[in-house]
Motif scaffolding. Sequence first.
Motif, PDB file in Angstrom:
ATOM      1  N   ILE A 205       0.840  -1.209   0.000  1.00  0.00           N
ATOM      2  CA  ILE A 205       0.000   0.000   0.000  1.00  0.00           C
ATOM      3  C   ILE A 205       0.871   1.253   0.000  1.00  0.00           C
ATOM      4  CG2 ILE A 205      -1.631   1.342   1.390  1.00  0.00           C
ATOM      5  CD1 ILE A 205      -2.791  -1.387   2.319  1.00  0.00           C
ATOM      6  N   ILE A 206       1.914   1.244   0.828  1.00  0.00           N
ATOM      7  CA  ILE A 206       2.812   2.393   0.906  1.00  0.00           C
ATOM      8  C   ILE A 206       3.558   2.577  -0.411  1.00  0.00           C
ATOM      9  CG2 ILE A 206       4.902   3.282   2.035  1.00  0.00           C
ATOM     10  CD1 ILE A 206       3.937   1.930   4.619  1.00  0.00           C
ATOM     11  N   SER A 207       3.999   1.480  -0.998  1.00  0.00           N
ATOM     12  CA  SER A 207       4.752   1.547  -2.262  1.00  0.00           C
ATOM     13  C   SER A 207       3.894   2.128  -3.378  1.00  0.00           C
ATOM     14  CB  SER A 207       5.251   0.152  -2.657  1.00  0.00           C
ATOM     15  OG  SER A 207       6.094  -0.382  -1.662  1.00  0.00           O
ATOM     16  N   ARG A 208       2.630   1.753  -3.431  1.00  0.00           N
ATOM     17  CA  ARG A 208       1.735   2.283  -4.465  1.00  0.00           C
ATOM     18  C   ARG A 208       1.463   3.763  -4.246  1.00  0.00           C
ATOM     19  NH1 ARG A 208      -3.248  -1.434  -6.671  1.00  0.00           N
ATOM     20  NH2 ARG A 208      -2.001  -2.716  -8.084  1.00  0.00           N
ATOM     21  N   SER A 209       1.309   4.148  -2.977  1.00  0.00           N
ATOM     22  CA  SER A 209       0.990   5.546  -2.667  1.00  0.00           C
ATOM     23  C   SER A 209       2.150   6.479  -2.979  1.00  0.00           C
ATOM     24  CB  SER A 209       0.613   5.679  -1.183  1.00  0.00           C
ATOM     25  OG  SER A 209      -0.524   4.892  -0.881  1.00  0.00           O
ATOM     26  N   ALA A 210       3.368   5.954  -3.010  1.00  0.00           N
ATOM     27  CA  ALA A 210       4.548   6.788  -3.257  1.00  0.00           C
ATOM     28  C   ALA A 210       4.636   7.265  -4.692  1.00  0.00           C
ATOM     29  CB  ALA A 210       5.812   6.011  -2.898  1.00  0.00           C
ATOM     30  N   GLU A 211       3.916   6.625  -5.623  1.00  0.00           N
ATOM     31  CA  GLU A 211       3.863   7.019  -7.036  1.00  0.00           C
ATOM     32  C   GLU A 211       5.253   7.114  -7.661  1.00  0.00           C
ATOM     33  OE1 GLU A 211       1.638  10.619  -7.179  1.00  0.00           O
ATOM     34  OE2 GLU A 211      -0.255   9.658  -6.676  1.00  0.00           O
ATOM     35  N   GLY A 212       6.099   6.127  -7.367  1.00  0.00           N
ATOM     36  CA  GLY A 212       7.401   6.054  -8.016  1.00  0.00           C
ATOM     37  C   GLY A 212       8.503   6.856  -7.386  1.00  0.00           C
ATOM     38  N   GLY A 213       8.243   7.515  -6.245  1.00  0.00           N
ATOM     39  CA  GLY A 213       9.268   8.320  -5.568  1.00  0.00           C
ATOM     40  C   GLY A 213       9.735   7.643  -4.289  1.00  0.00           C
ATOM     41  N   MET A 214      11.032   7.336  -4.198  1.00  0.00           N
ATOM     42  CA  MET A 214      11.542   6.668  -3.007  1.00  0.00           C
ATOM     43  C   MET A 214      11.485   7.576  -1.784  1.00  0.00           C
ATOM     44  SD  MET A 214      12.633   3.893  -1.746  1.00  0.00           S
ATOM     45  CE  MET A 214      13.183   2.867  -3.103  1.00  0.00           C
ATOM     46  N   ARG A 215      11.741   8.854  -1.963  1.00  0.00           N
ATOM     47  CA  ARG A 215      11.685   9.770  -0.823  1.00  0.00           C
ATOM     48  C   ARG A 215      10.273   9.831  -0.244  1.00  0.00           C
ATOM     49  NH1 ARG A 215      13.928  14.198  -2.865  1.00  0.00           N
ATOM     50  NH2 ARG A 215      11.994  15.216  -3.456  1.00  0.00           N
TER      51      ARG A 215
END
Length: 565
Positions: A205-215
């Motif tokens: 869920i967190i990875s999807r919410s980041a929209e491709g930004g590691m920061r």
Amino acid sequence: MAYQALYREWRSQTFDDMVGQKMITQTLKNAIVQEKVSHAYLFTGPRGTGKTSAAKVFAKAINCKHSVNGEPCNQCEDCVGITEGRVNDVIEIDAASNNGVEEIRDIRDKVKYAPTQVTYKVYIIDEVHMLSTGAFNALLKTLEEPPKHVVFILATTEPHKIPATIISRTQRFDFKRIGIEDIEEHLTTILKAKDIAYEEAALKIISRSAEGGMRDALSILDQAISFSGDKLTTQDALEVTGSLTNEIMDAYLEHCVSSETEAALSVLNQLLTEGKESNRIVENLLLYCRDLLVYQKAPNVLEGQVGLITESFKKLSELVKTDELYQLINELNETQKEIRYSHQPTVYLEVMTVKLSTAKMTAPTEQQGNVDLPEIQNLMDKVMTLEKELHQLKTTGIAQNTNNQQASSSQNTKKAKVPTYRIPTEQVYQVLQKATKPQLVSVKGAWDELLQFLSVTQRAMIKASEPVAASDDSLIIAFDYEILCQKASQDEDLLFAIKNGFERLIRYSPNLISVPRDQWSELRQSFISQMEPGESGEAPKTEEKDPVIEEAKELFGSLVNIIED
């Protein structure tokens, strides 16, 4: 020691630490090993993808006396000093707050001096697109002929705002959005290193919410850890990111497909009452519909997706037909565009819900199967009647009217060839009088980016056109086909979308004028001829240059052909 945010604590210190940018890191390492370090680099890409981190690692690597395979050792005095920001020869500048000519002139004066602590003096200019035009001009000469001991690294999220003259003097590296799997793997590494318990679905869920930004991913994870108790749970991740649970999305979509408008609106109101953001609701539903579509056509692709393939998910995938999913995705996509700049996103969500729950979602094959047989028979009878009338007309002799018909047809043909679009010649001339080459270059640089602000139909129309002249307040667009030119000039939605797109991209809100491409050269030549001195019969003075003609020459280059009256 004070607490340090995860994105600072886990900032990449070597090229191998960087996630999802293998091609870029390998190229930079090879350049260092082969001693082919360029004088200027341009790092572009979305936020949080590692541009500034890569610049700092590169600054360490080229100055490290113990580097191995292009990687800094991170233990010598130079590496530690650069990491801690104590080396005066590695200068990081924020162009957002230092964007004036004087700041860049100061850099230009100081680059002449050799580095005092390390081998290379490195200037890292972040958000370089924020520099003013004067500042870019001041930087240009330095980039063109820099001293051997200086390396410039320019970083930006908006490369289209950088002059082409600057870009052409740099090696450009485009950082891409980081994949969900790569982000998830990195978050797993961090949690294991910190000995924090977690649920795999929470990281997804967190990875999807980041929209491709590691920061962004690390910031969300930091917040989720603070919010959670002894273990990072899926519910914690949902609360922190504002994402929707699979159960509530199942309920909403099932009500929409079953034409239960009141129940669907009730679910939507529940989400809004819980404080879910409108754009997050649409984004989650869009991704969920995508997952349903993929599961229907290629179920093996989603194998291993923890927490996704539930019994309710499987039930919904059987209930919703593929054609219905296509319609759902299209409607969600259009709504996502609408609410992006709206002050009343809730209204769009409610309208979308009513549309989805009241639309007649039937496949074309089903629609054909529901046609009544009597209706088909009636149509066949009409076709037979028309065929008989046509045969009778052919055999009863209408030759006496042939000549008249041919004459009439010839006239009609001639009329048909007359252009239906009336070119606003006076407006075109007014734009050409004020048109400048820099403004046209700026427009062309943002032309491809403009497409993201347009619908599919508008995008298809614009792809058959090109900006050909631009002033401070107007833009001339040449279309390949006259019919498209006419449609575009009458399409208020398209004109608004183009103006709105340019306003957001380059702070430019022009009046739009459409012309057919095959008549553009004639219009331009006519304008240049009219602007030539000596129209009244007097011989033009060769020693004086007309500023309008000179500006036209600068704008159109070798295409200008001046005809003496």
